[in-house]
Every structure is written in C-alpha cells, then in structure tokens.
Design an enzyme around this catalytic site. Sequence first.
Site, short mmCIF file in Angstrom:
data_model
loop_
_atom_site.label_atom_id
_atom_site.label_comp_id
_atom_site.label_asym_id
_atom_site.label_seq_id
_atom_site.Cartn_x
_atom_site.Cartn_y
_atom_site.Cartn_z
N ASP A 19 -6.56 -6.84 3.94
CA ASP A 19 -5.95 -5.51 4.02
C ASP A 19 -6.05 -4.98 5.45
O ASP A 19 -7.15 -4.81 5.97
CB ASP A 19 -6.71 -4.59 3.04
CG ASP A 19 -6.13 -3.18 2.95
OD1 ASP A 19 -5.09 -2.91 3.57
OD2 ASP A 19 -6.74 -2.37 2.22
N MET A 61 -12.25 4.00 -0.64
CA MET A 61 -12.94 4.15 0.65
C MET A 61 -13.66 5.49 0.61
O MET A 61 -13.29 6.44 1.29
CB MET A 61 -11.92 4.07 1.79
CG MET A 61 -11.39 2.65 2.00
SD MET A 61 -9.83 2.61 2.89
CE MET A 61 -8.71 2.87 1.51
N GLY A 75 -2.97 -4.35 8.88
CA GLY A 75 -2.21 -5.04 9.91
C GLY A 75 -1.50 -6.30 9.45
O GLY A 75 -1.21 -7.18 10.26
N HIS A 128 -8.32 0.88 -4.13
CA HIS A 128 -9.26 0.61 -3.05
C HIS A 128 -9.98 1.92 -2.71
O HIS A 128 -9.40 2.81 -2.09
CB HIS A 128 -8.45 0.06 -1.85
CG HIS A 128 -9.25 -0.22 -0.63
ND1 HIS A 128 -8.66 -0.46 0.60
CD2 HIS A 128 -10.59 -0.30 -0.42
CE1 HIS A 128 -9.60 -0.69 1.50
NE2 HIS A 128 -10.78 -0.58 0.91
N MET A 150 -11.47 -6.62 4.96
CA MET A 150 -10.70 -5.67 5.78
C MET A 150 -10.37 -6.31 7.13
O MET A 150 -11.26 -6.84 7.80
CB MET A 150 -11.51 -4.39 6.02
CG MET A 150 -11.72 -3.52 4.80
SD MET A 150 -10.20 -2.99 3.96
CE MET A 150 -9.34 -2.11 5.27
N ASP A 158 -4.76 3.47 -1.88
CA ASP A 158 -5.85 3.72 -0.93
C ASP A 158 -6.43 5.12 -1.11
O ASP A 158 -5.77 6.12 -0.83
CB ASP A 158 -5.32 3.57 0.50
CG ASP A 158 -5.12 2.12 0.87
OD1 ASP A 158 -6.07 1.33 0.69
OD2 ASP A 158 -4.01 1.77 1.32
N HIS A 176 -1.05 -1.32 -4.43
CA HIS A 176 -2.35 -1.02 -3.81
C HIS A 176 -2.43 0.49 -3.52
O HIS A 176 -1.54 1.06 -2.89
CB HIS A 176 -2.46 -1.83 -2.52
CG HIS A 176 -3.78 -1.73 -1.82
ND1 HIS A 176 -4.87 -2.49 -2.20
CD2 HIS A 176 -4.18 -0.99 -0.77
CE1 HIS A 176 -5.90 -2.22 -1.39
NE2 HIS A 176 -5.50 -1.30 -0.51
N GLY A 225 1.11 -2.12 4.15
CA GLY A 225 1.63 -0.76 4.06
C GLY A 225 2.85 -0.59 4.95
O GLY A 225 4.00 -0.67 4.49
N SER A 226 2.61 -0.43 6.26
CA SER A 226 3.72 -0.17 7.19
C SER A 226 4.76 -1.27 7.20
O SER A 226 5.96 -0.99 7.34
CB SER A 226 3.21 -0.02 8.63
OG SER A 226 1.85 0.22 8.67
N MET A 281 -9.25 7.79 -0.02
CA MET A 281 -10.15 8.11 1.11
C MET A 281 -10.68 9.54 0.95
O MET A 281 -9.95 10.43 0.52
CB MET A 281 -9.40 8.01 2.43
CG MET A 281 -8.68 6.68 2.63
SD MET A 281 -7.97 6.55 4.28
CE MET A 281 -6.98 5.05 4.10
N PHE A 310 -6.90 4.32 8.15
CA PHE A 310 -5.52 4.64 8.50
C PHE A 310 -4.63 3.42 8.34
O PHE A 310 -5.09 2.29 8.56
CB PHE A 310 -5.43 5.13 9.95
CG PHE A 310 -6.28 6.34 10.20
CD1 PHE A 310 -5.80 7.62 9.90
CD2 PHE A 310 -7.57 6.21 10.69
CE1 PHE A 310 -6.60 8.74 10.09
CE2 PHE A 310 -8.38 7.33 10.88
CZ PHE A 310 -7.90 8.59 10.59
N SER A 333 0.85 -1.19 0.00
CA SER A 333 0.00 0.00 0.00
C SER A 333 0.88 1.23 0.00
O SER A 333 1.63 1.47 0.95
CB SER A 333 -0.89 0.02 1.24
OG SER A 333 -1.40 1.32 1.42
C1 DX5 Z 1 -6.57 1.00 5.57
C2 DX5 Z 1 -6.04 0.83 4.15
C3 DX5 Z 1 -4.88 -0.09 4.09
C4 DX5 Z 1 -3.67 0.41 4.83
C5 DX5 Z 1 -2.86 -0.79 5.24
O1 DX5 Z 1 -7.68 1.78 5.56
O2 DX5 Z 1 -7.04 0.30 3.31
O3 DX5 Z 1 -4.55 -0.44 2.76
O4 DX5 Z 1 -2.89 1.27 4.09
O5 DX5 Z 1 -1.85 -0.34 6.06
P1 DX5 Z 1 -1.12 -1.29 7.10
O6 DX5 Z 1 -0.52 -2.42 6.32
O7 DX5 Z 1 -0.12 -0.39 7.71
O8 DX5 Z 1 -2.17 -1.78 8.08
ZN ZN Z 2 -6.46 -0.59 1.26
#
Ligand code: DX5
Ligand code: ZN
Length: 224
Positions: A176, A68, A178, A66, A137, A35, A33, A198-199, A37, A143, A8
Amino acid sequence: MKVRIAPSILASDFGRLAEQVVEAEEAGVDWIHVDVMDGHFVPNITIGPAITEAVRRATRLPVDVHLMIEAPDRYIQAFADAGADYLTVHQEACPHLHRTIQRIRAAGVRPGVALNPATPVEAAAPILPDIDLLLVMSVNPGFGGQAFIPSALATLTRARELLNACGGEDTALEVDGGIDATTAPGVAGAGADVLVAGSAIYGHPQGVAAGVSAIRTAVETPGG
Ligand code: DX5
Ligand code: ZN
C-alpha cells in the site's frame, strides 16, 4: 499467483462515493480498500464506520479496512458491524497485538497486520500463523499520492519467505502506497498479491477503468 487490485477510496470523489465504488467494481477490481485515520497515529483524519457502511452497501466485493488509528481495539466491533471483511491494525499501534488479532477474529472479521516502512517484518513473525493478511506499507501512512519507498521490495520478499515458512501461503500479502503501473510489476515480483492503489486509479486522467487496466496490464505482461 493472481494479483488482486484494491482501489483506495481515499483518492475517490467522496461526493459520489457509491458511484465511484461501483465504477471500480465494474472495472474488475477485487477488493475495496478503506483508509481510516484518526489524527493521532497519523497526522490526517479521514473516515469512520458510517462511511465504511456506505461502501459496504455499494458493493459485493470484500471491504478491506486499514485502520491507521491508536488503540484500535475500541473500534473493532463498530467496523465489524459496518460490514468490514478484513480489518487491519498497525503493529506499531498495538502493544498487545496477539490479543487484538484474536478480538478481530472473534468479531467475525478477517484480521490483518500492517507494518510501517521502518518496521522490520520480523516484528510480525510470531503472529503470522494467526492472521489472514499482512500489509507492507510502501509509504509512511497518512496521505495518498506519496512516492513509493523502494525498501518495501526487500520487506515484501522477506515477508513472503516468512509466510511460506509458517504455512501462510494463503495469507494475503498486501502492499500500500505509491502503487501504479510503474511500481506494480516490482511489488508483484517480490511476492505481493494484493495491490492497493489510490491516486493511480481514482486520479487516472482517463478515468477509473483506465487506471485499473494500466495496473492489471503492467503486472500481467510477461517480463513487465
Ligand atoms: C496511505 C494509505 C493508502 C493511500 C494510497 O496512508 O494507507 O491506502 O490511500 O494512496 P496512493 O495509491 O495514492 O499512494
Ligand atoms: Zn491503506
């Protein structure tokens, strides 16, 4: 089943976005990916079609968008034009989900449906034959960097059963939120075949390649 990894870019350094996409591609990821928002469906505001188009130019990998956002139908064409390969909408944001999916396909993009952690997978059952991707999810969207919600494992297992029952063996089952080397084996074991992270990738202390390889090794280690 081969597990695909989709970093992400939300967790990347936006000042060096193209470079960060290339770094992930060179580390052997499968999709990118994105995101999106809107500050309404989720509290956060991120990026839109212009940045998606910049990601498109930076890679030949599938671009997995994605959404949102509320009323996503308004933006299907814009993301199709930006070069999205997959366009995923939230079940909770679409009162006429079937129509939205048809519109995405008519725009030449592969449609996906995302489910929040509290949404039963059965809510997507009637449209499973019409989609190319189901996104479970494992955090509440909004976030990066949140803790994995364990109930996602049962949701994934049930999702895989429902997909198999309707001839959707080739439908991507994406998870997606954690995902890292600790949670990846469990979700892959429950049937997920696209792992968004992501992280764990862009925030890995040893860099992007180390983040990708930690997840890859975790899912490919027998018994892991
Ligand atoms: C959350 C996003 C994810 C997010 C994942 O709302 O849809 O794609 O970036 O980030 P991590 O991998 O850090 O949970
Ligand atoms: Zn996502």
